[in-house]
Design an enzyme around this catalytic site. Structure first.
Site, PDB file in Angstrom:
ATOM      1  N   ASP A   1     -13.148   5.307   1.205  1.00 33.53           N
ATOM      2  CA  ASP A   1     -11.645   5.355   1.662  1.00 33.53           C
ATOM      3  C   ASP A   1     -11.222   6.646   1.644  1.00 33.53           C
ATOM      4  OD1 ASP A   1      -9.089   5.080   1.635  1.00 33.53           O
ATOM      5  OD2 ASP A   1      -8.799   3.839   0.227  1.00 33.53           O
TER       6      ASP A   1
ATOM      7  N   ASP B   1       0.947  -1.000   0.013  1.00 37.72           N
ATOM      8  CA  ASP B   1      -0.010   0.022   0.000  1.00 37.72           C
ATOM      9  C   ASP B   1       0.904   1.214  -0.062  1.00 37.72           C
ATOM     10  OD1 ASP B   1      -1.774   2.072   0.438  1.00 37.72           O
ATOM     11  OD2 ASP B   1      -2.336   1.279   2.517  1.00 37.72           O
TER      12      ASP B   1
ATOM     13  N   GLU C   1      -7.596   0.809  -4.421  1.00 40.74           N
ATOM     14  CA  GLU C   1      -7.350   0.694  -2.989  1.00 40.74           C
ATOM     15  C   GLU C   1      -8.617   0.141  -2.389  1.00 40.74           C
ATOM     16  OE1 GLU C   1      -5.648   4.412  -1.771  1.00 40.74           O
ATOM     17  OE2 GLU C   1      -3.744   3.913  -2.839  1.00 40.74           O
TER      18      GLU C   1
END
Ligand code: AMP
Length: 615
Positions: free
Chosen positions: A214, A27, A190
C-alpha cells in the site's frame, strides 16, 4: 527513577459489542478521502451519480475564517497556499521535531516549540489549528456528504489508518472523529481493509497467503496475511508513515530546481506540477511544461531514477515483513496493490520482481481501502458472520528501565486485542510513588522510540526497597489503542494511575475544543507548557528532598549540598515562572542525580540480596 523488570504474564480480552444501525467505512487518506457503505451485502463507494467519490483531503480557510474542504479547497491551493492545508494526515501525532525536513516548502506555516515536543500547530492568520482539528474538518465534510446522499443521520463509522500508525496517531484519529461528531467504532489498518475488500465473496475453502502493498500519497504499509475459512489473520506488518507519492513529487521538484535554476515559482506550485508530471509519466514517456519562459522536461528514465530510492525503501520493508511472517516469498499466493502511487508501472514491476509473482490490481487502488472499511462496518453491525479479522500491533510497546533502555512488554506483530503485564518494584526504601515512562518502537534506547506518556503510580504503602510487587499491565484494544493499569500485589492496593498522552488531546481539552473555538492562541500554548513544567518541577523537588533524607547515610556532604543548590535554583525559576529555565534546571538536576539514583539502587539491591532473594 530506576525500575526492575521481573516476569511476564499474558492474557486476552474480548472483542467489543456489536452495533446495529448503519455504519459507514471511511478511508481518511493523506491525499484523498472517501466513504463507503454496504448495501444488499455489497460494499459501495458513496458518490453522486457519474462523479468520483474522492474528496481531496484539503482544507481551505477563507478571509472570514470559514472552512471549505475537498475540491473547492483544492482549487485554492495555488492562489492561497498559506491558507490551504493539505496532507494534514502526515502531521497527526507528530511533534515539530519529527518534521524537521518536511515543513519547508509546504506553502502553509507549521509552528512548534523546539523544546516542547507536544506542540505542533498550523498557523493561518492569527489562528492556530492542531492536526486533529484539521482532520476533523475533513471528517465533518464527509459526514455531511454521507448524510445528504444517504438521506439519514450518520453517527457511526469504521475508519482506516496506516498499519504503521502508532498509538498516538491512532488516538489522534479517533479524537478527530469525535470532534466531527462521529463515534469511531473501530480503527482498522488500511492494508487489512484492502484484504477484506479483496477477499469479499471469495470461496471459504480457499487457503491463501497474501501480501498487501500500500503506497499512497504520504504513507507506505506492507502487510502479510493468511486467509483460511473466512479468518483474515495478519501475520506481520511493516511500513513508514513518512513515505509516499508526495516524496516523489518533492524529488521531481528539487530535480527541476537544480537542473533549471528555477527560483521564480513557489515550491508548492512546482510540486503541483511535479505531481502532474508523475501522473503523466505513468502512461507516457516524456513530460514537458513551461515555467515562466523556461521549458522544463522530465523523461521516463530520469523519473524512474528519482523514484528508485523510494521504491527501494518500500522493498526493504517488504523483506522485513516477510521475515517477521516467517514465510518465504514463494509461499505468497497473491500480491494486492493499494494506493494511488501503485499506478506507477515502475512500482508495479519492482514489486512483481521482488515477490517473483504477478501483482493483483483489479480493484481500483483508490477505493479498495474504503470498501474494506465498509465490510468491517457491516461485520460490526452484525450483518456478517462469515468473516473474522485478526490484526496485529505494528510496533512494540514497553517502558523505560535503568540507563534509558527499552523494556518491551508487548512485542510488535502481537495479535490484538491483547493484555500483557510485568512486575516491577521500588528502588528506594519507603518509596510511595513510581513514575513509569511508556514508549513505542523497536530501538533499544528509549530516546530513539516514541514516548506515549507517563504513568504515575501513587500511594504505594511504604516498604523497604525491592519488596513491593507492582504489576503494570498494558491492554491493547482491537484498534491498537492502549490503556494501562497498575496494582501493588502484596498489599493488593489498586492505586490510581494517570496516563497522559504526549501528543494527543486530553479529555478536558476535547471538551473545551468541542464547546468553543477550536483555535488556540499561542499564549495558551505557552501557558499550558509552563503549567506542565511547573507540575513536573514540584513533583521532582518533593521526591529529591525525600531521596536526600533517605540516603543521607552514604551521600557525601558535597553531593547533598550540590543537590540542594540545584533544587533551590529550580524553586527560584518556579517563582519567576520561567518555563525554559525550569526545564533546563530539571535537566541539570537529572544529569547530576542520575548516577546517585543508580548507586541508591545498587545499595538497595545489595541490602535485599543479603538475606533474601528478590521475589
Ligand atoms: P492515496 O493516498 O492512495 O490517495 O494516493 C495518492 C497518491 O497517488 C498521490 O501521491 C498521487 O499523486 C498518486 N497518484 C494518483 N494517481 C496516480 C497516477 N496515475 N500515477 C502516479 N501516481 C498517482
Amino acid at each position: 527513577m530506576p525500575r526492575i523488570p521481573i516476569n511476564i504474564q499474558e492474557g486476552k480480552i474480548q472483542e467489543e459489542s456489536k452495533a446495529s444501525e448503519i455504519i459507514v467505512g471511511i478511508d481518511l487518506g493523506t491525499t484523498n478521502s472517501l466513504i463507503a457503505f454496504v448495501k444488499d451485502g455489497q460494499p459501495n463507494i458513496l458518490k453522486e451519480h457519474g462523479k468520483s467519490g474522492l474528496v481531496p483531503s484539503i482544507i481551505h480557510f477563507n478571509d472570514n475564517g470559514e472552512v471549505v474542504v475537498g475540491n473547492e479547497a483544492k482549487e485554492k491551493l495555488s492562489t492561497y497556499p498559506e491558507r490551504t492545508i493539505y496532507s494534514a494526515k502526515r502531521l497527526m501525532g507528530k511533534s515539530i521535531h519529527d518534521l524537521e525536513n518536511y515543513v519547508d516548502g509546504l506553502g502553509y506555516t507549521i509552528i512548534g516549540d523546539e523544546k516542547d515536543e507536544k506542540l505542533l500547530k498550523v498557523k493561518v492568520d492569527d489562528k492556530f489549528y492542531n492536526p486533529i482539528t484539521l482532520s476533523s474538518k475533513i471528517l465533518s465534510a464527509l459526514k455531511i456528504k454521507a448524510e445528504a446522499l444517504l438521506d439519514q443521520k450518520v453517527t457511526k463509522a469504521v475508519i482506516t489508518v496506516p498499519a504503521y500508525f502508532n498509538d498516538t496517531q491512532r488516538q489522534a484519529t479517533r479524537q478527530a472523529g469525535k470532534l466531527a461528531g462521529l463515534d469511531i467504532l473501530r480503527i482498522i489498518n488500511e492494508p487489512t481493509a484492502a484484504s477484506l475488500a479483496y477477499g469479499n465473496g471469495i470461496d471459504l475453502d480457499v487457503v491463501e497467503n497474501i501480501a498487501v502493498y500500500d503506497l499512497g500519497g504520504g504513507t507506505f504499509d506492507i502487510s502479510i496475511l493468511h486467509i483460511e475459512r473466512g479468518i483474515f489473520e495478519v501475520l506481520s506488518t511493516h511500513g513508514d508513515t513518512f513515505l509516499g507519492g508526495d516524496d516523489i513529487d518533492i524529488a521531481i521538484a528539487n530535480y527541476w530546481i537544480e537542473t533549471y535554476s528555477i527560483d521564480t515559482l513557489a515550491f508548492s506550485d512546482l510540486k503541483y506540477l511535479a505531481e502532474a508530471a508523475k501522473i503523466h509519466l505513468s502512461t507516457n514517456s516524456i513530460f514537458k511544461s513551461q515555467v515562466n519562459d523556461i521549458e522544463i522536461t522530465l523523461d521516463l528514465k530520469q523519473f524512474e531514477t528519482l523514484c528508485n530510492p523510494i521504491v527501494q525503501k518500500t522493498l526493504q520493508s517488504c523483506q522485513q515483513a516477510l521475515n517477521d511472517s516467517k514465510l518465504d516469498k514463494s509461499a505468497i499466493n497473491k500480491i494486492i496493490m493499494v494506493g494511488g502511487s501503485t499506478r506507477i508501472p515502475l512500482i508495479k514491476n519492482a514489486v512483481a520482481n521482488f515477490f517473483e509473482n504477478d501483482v493483483y490490481d483489479a480493484i481500483n487502488p483508490d477505493e479498495v481501502v474504503a470498501l474494506g472499511a465498509a465490510i468491517q462496518a457491516d461485520i460490526l453491525a452484525g450483518n456478517r458472520k462469515d468473516i473474522l479479522l485478526l490484526d496485529v500491533t505494528p510496533l512494540s510497546l514497553g517502558i523505560e528501565t535503568v540507563g534509558g533502555l527499552m523494556d518491551t512488554i508487548i512485542p510488535r506483530n502481537s495479535k490484538v486485542p491483547i493484555g500483557a503485564g510485568r512486575n516491577y518494584t521500588t528502588s528506594i526504601d519507603g518509596q510511595t510513588n513510581l513514575k513509569v515512562s511508556i514508549y513505542q518502537g523497536e530501538r533499544d534506547l528509549v530516546k530513539d522510540n516514541r514516548k506515549l506518556g507517563e504513568l504515575l503510580l501513587k500511594n504505594i504503602p511504604p516498604m523497604p526497597a525491592g519488596i513491593p510487587k507492582i504489576e503494570i499491565k498494558f491492554m491493547l484494544d482491537p484498534d491498537g489503542i492502549m490503556t494501562v493499569s497498575a496494582e501493588e500485589l502484596r498489599t493488593q492496593t489498586k492505586t490510581s494511575i494517570t496516563l497522559q498522552s504526549q501528543y494527543g488531546v486530553s479529555e478536558e481539552e476535547m471538551a473545551i475544543m468541542l464547546l468553543d473555538s477550536i483555535n488556540n492562541a499561542e499564549a495558551d500554548m505557552q501557558s499550558r507548557s509552563l503549567q506542565e513544567a511547573k507540575t513536573e518541577a514540584v513533583m521532582i523537588i518533593q521526591s529529591s528532598h525525600k531521596f536526600i533524607k533517605q540516603n543521607q547515610s552514604w551521600l557525601s556532604e558535597l553531593e547533598i549540598n550540590t543537590l540542594k543548590d540545584y533544587l533551590k535554583l529550580i524553586e527560584n525559576f518556579l517563582k519567576e515562572e520561567d518555563k525554559d529555565a525550569i526545564l533546563q534546571g530539571l535537566e541539570n538536576l537529572n544529569t547530576f542525580s542520575r548516577p546517585l539514583a543508580e548507586k541508591a539502587l545498587d545499595k538497595a539491591v545489595e541490602q535485599n540480596l543479603s538475606g533474601k532473594s528478590i521475589l
